[in-house]
Write a protein that holds these residues in place. Structure first.
Motif, mmCIF file in Angstrom:
data_model
loop_
_atom_site.group_PDB
_atom_site.id
_atom_site.type_symbol
_atom_site.label_atom_id
_atom_site.label_comp_id
_atom_site.label_asym_id
_atom_site.label_seq_id
_atom_site.Cartn_x
_atom_site.Cartn_y
_atom_site.Cartn_z
ATOM 1 N N ASP A 85 62.447 19.161 23.959
ATOM 2 C CA ASP A 85 62.056 17.768 23.775
ATOM 3 C C ASP A 85 62.805 16.870 24.753
ATOM 4 O OD1 ASP A 85 60.386 18.534 21.814
ATOM 5 O OD2 ASP A 85 61.596 17.816 20.127
ATOM 6 N N VAL A 88 61.235 17.134 28.145
ATOM 7 C CA VAL A 88 59.931 16.454 28.191
ATOM 8 C C VAL A 88 60.138 14.945 28.249
ATOM 9 C CG1 VAL A 88 57.847 15.970 26.850
ATOM 10 C CG2 VAL A 88 58.695 18.305 27.031
ATOM 11 N N LEU A 89 61.055 14.441 27.396
ATOM 12 C CA LEU A 89 61.312 12.996 27.386
ATOM 13 C C LEU A 89 61.843 12.520 28.736
ATOM 14 C CD1 LEU A 89 62.897 12.489 23.854
ATOM 15 C CD2 LEU A 89 60.717 11.594 24.673
ATOM 16 N N ILE A 92 58.923 12.382 31.125
ATOM 17 C CA ILE A 92 58.058 11.220 30.853
ATOM 18 C C ILE A 92 58.730 9.943 31.359
ATOM 19 C CG2 ILE A 92 57.070 9.791 29.005
ATOM 20 C CD1 ILE A 92 56.741 12.427 27.398
ATOM 21 N N GLY A 93 60.032 9.830 31.067
ATOM 22 C CA GLY A 93 60.773 8.653 31.501
ATOM 23 C C GLY A 93 60.762 8.498 33.009
ATOM 24 N N VAL A 95 58.519 9.700 35.157
ATOM 25 C CA VAL A 95 57.180 9.341 35.645
ATOM 26 C C VAL A 95 56.909 7.859 35.390
ATOM 27 C CG1 VAL A 95 54.708 9.700 35.258
ATOM 28 C CG2 VAL A 95 56.244 11.666 35.371
ATOM 29 N N LEU A 96 57.276 7.373 34.200
ATOM 30 C CA LEU A 96 57.058 5.956 33.887
ATOM 31 C C LEU A 96 57.855 5.066 34.836
ATOM 32 C CD1 LEU A 96 57.136 5.976 29.972
ATOM 33 C CD2 LEU A 96 55.191 5.433 31.451
#
Lengths: 109, 374
Positions: A85, A88-89, A92-93, A95-96
């Motif tokens: 997790d 993944v987080l 995501i962070g 990419v954002l």
């Protein structure tokens, strides 16, 4: 000589004759270097071909042995999920953050 | 007064040689680089401190140095000289390595093989300089940019050169961000550096579980000499990917690899005593090591360009430089150089594929050299 030292030919022997080169001149060294490089390439080419074939092999296997989403052992190990997790987080962070930066740059220009 | 004079004769001030002073200075430089430049601090700090400890001259008969039988340092060094530490480090590396990117793009594995050209050309170069074949093999493996592999092979083939080879291997690994970018830029055009690659496909858990066992069987059937290093690497990876031994994987990739890295780095550093280390051979080894590293980088980049002649979906040739197995530093360098041309081009994931293939490739190369040269 190098070929004789692969595992494939040694399987049937009781002792591994790893004793090596008796020659130490440059010509032999050049041949050893070339054949050594070819062996490394061969090993990685076979691994590469295996990896390429693996999805097809698994597709055939899945007809008999379907893949489950969660392996049995994973249910008892929340630690591994936490580690995944986190990765993944972080992804995501990242990419954002990149996307926001790009939007800001396009606004500026 | 005589007692004081006798005591002074046993102190480091009286017995310190110029060589010891140089080695202590080198140790301090390593620590300085690690702290200020962040060059492989986990390795350079233990090696640097070890070099300082190993070069404090001790009175004869005290039996304190690495090479004195029965000394504490000799027991720590046993893990190096007997090749115990490198496989344990490989276990930890396996437990922290994700082979997904390699599994999603198998053709990038070949870049890990191409970079091994540095190993074999340097082997030939060392022979040409007059080293014995076993020594040449141990020197050549520096081009694999894999410290544990270099130490393992040197301990088996040329124990006398172990200190110089280990220091050269780790120094060049630490200098990846300095050595690689100029070679990468020299061998690629701007258009090539701008190439964007397709995102890697999703790899199933089953693929990741099968891979370590299958890859181990394939590689060690071809090169049985690599059985120890690759056995531990893929065992560690199986612990990670099996998902049922997470505790063991966690220990292997954290506490265990840290303990072994401390012992390995410190023992290698302590083995660099001036009288055994500051020799003409060591200088030649450092020269050959640099050459080996440069050739390995160039080999990966040029092979990627060669592959592009036949591929419809082009590879960014910078990715080839990650074929040297300095994980993950060379992959990070690829990302950095790629982003200098295009800040939105993310090559890190792609570079990890040849990077981990390079680890396997250098272990196989070590296995081949060990088989042939013992």
């Amino acid at each position: 000589m190098l070929l004789k030292q692969t595992g494939l030919t040694l399987l049937g022997q009781s002792d591994f004759p790893l004793g090596g080169s008796e020659s130490n001149n440059l010509a032999d060294g050049a041949v050893q270097a070339l054949v050594g490089l070819i062996i490394v390439f061969s090993a990685l080419i076979v691994i590469s071909l295996f990896i390429a074939a693996l999805p097809r092999i698994l597709a055939i296997l899945s007809a008999v042995w379907p893949e489950v989403d969660e392996p049995a052992g994973n249910t008892g190990h929340p630690d591994s999920l936490v580690a995944d997790d986190g990765a993944v987080l972080a992804a995501i962070g990242y990419v954002l953050h990149t996307e926001f930066q790009r939007q800001l740059e396009s606004h500026d220009s | 007064m005589e007692i004081l004079t006798d005591f002074f004769d046993t102190t480091g001030f009286a017995t310190l040689t110029l060589g010891n002073a140089i080695m202590i200075l080198i140790g301090i430089v390593f620590i300085f680089l690690a702290i200020t430049k962040d060059y492989e601090p986990l390795l350079l700090v233990p090696i640097g401190m070890g070099a300082i400890v190993g070069n404090i001259p001790v009175a004869a008969g005290m039996g304190l140095s690495v090479y004195d039988e029965g000394s504490v340092l000799s027991y720590l060094y046993f893990g190096v000289s007997a090749g115990v530490y490198p496989p344990l480090i490989f276990l930890g590396i396996g437990a922290m390595t994700d082979f997904s990117t390699m599994l999603s793009n198998p053709k990038l594995v070949l870049l890990g093989a191409a970079a091994q050209i540095g190993v074999f050309l340097t082997f030939f170069g060392a022979l040409w300089l007059g080293f014995q074949p076993n020594e040449a093999g141990a020197i050549g493996i520096i081009g694999g940019a894999d410290g544990p592999t270099a130490i393992f092979l040197a301990s088996k083939l040329a124990p006398g050169l172990l200190g110089a080879i280990a220091i050269a291997a780790y120094s060049y690994m630490a200098l990846v961000p300095v050595i690689q970018p100029p070679i990468m830029k020299l061998l690629t055009s701007r258009e090539e550096r701008l190439i964007r690659m397709k995102p890697p496909r999703k790899v199933s858990k089953r693929e990741k579980m099968i891979f370590p066992v299958a890859a181990f069987l394939i590689s060690t059937m071809i090169a049985p000499g690599a059985v120890v290093l690759l056995g531990m690497l893929f065992f560690g990876n199986l612990l990670k990917e099996s998902l049922v031994t997470e505790r063991l994987a966690q220990t292997a990739r954290t506490a265990m690899i840290d303990v072994v890295t401390i012992l390995l780095g410190f023992a290698v550093g302590a083995s660099t005593q001036a009288d055994t280390f500051l020799t003409r051979d060591s200088l030649q080894i450092f020269g050959l090591g640099a050459l080996s590293f440069a050739i390995a980088t160039a080999g990966g980049v040029l092979f990627a360009k060669f592959m592009n002649l036949f591929l419809t979906e082009k590879i960014n040739p910078l990715v080839g430089a990650a074929g040297v197995s300095a994980v993950p530093d060379s992959a990070r360098v690829v990302q950095m150089v790629g982003q200098q041309e295009d800040p939105h081009n993310f090559l890190l994931m792609h570079a990890m594929a040849p990077n981990v293939a390079g680890v396997v490739g250098s272990a196989i190369a070590a296995g081949v050299l060990w088989s042939v040269l013992t």
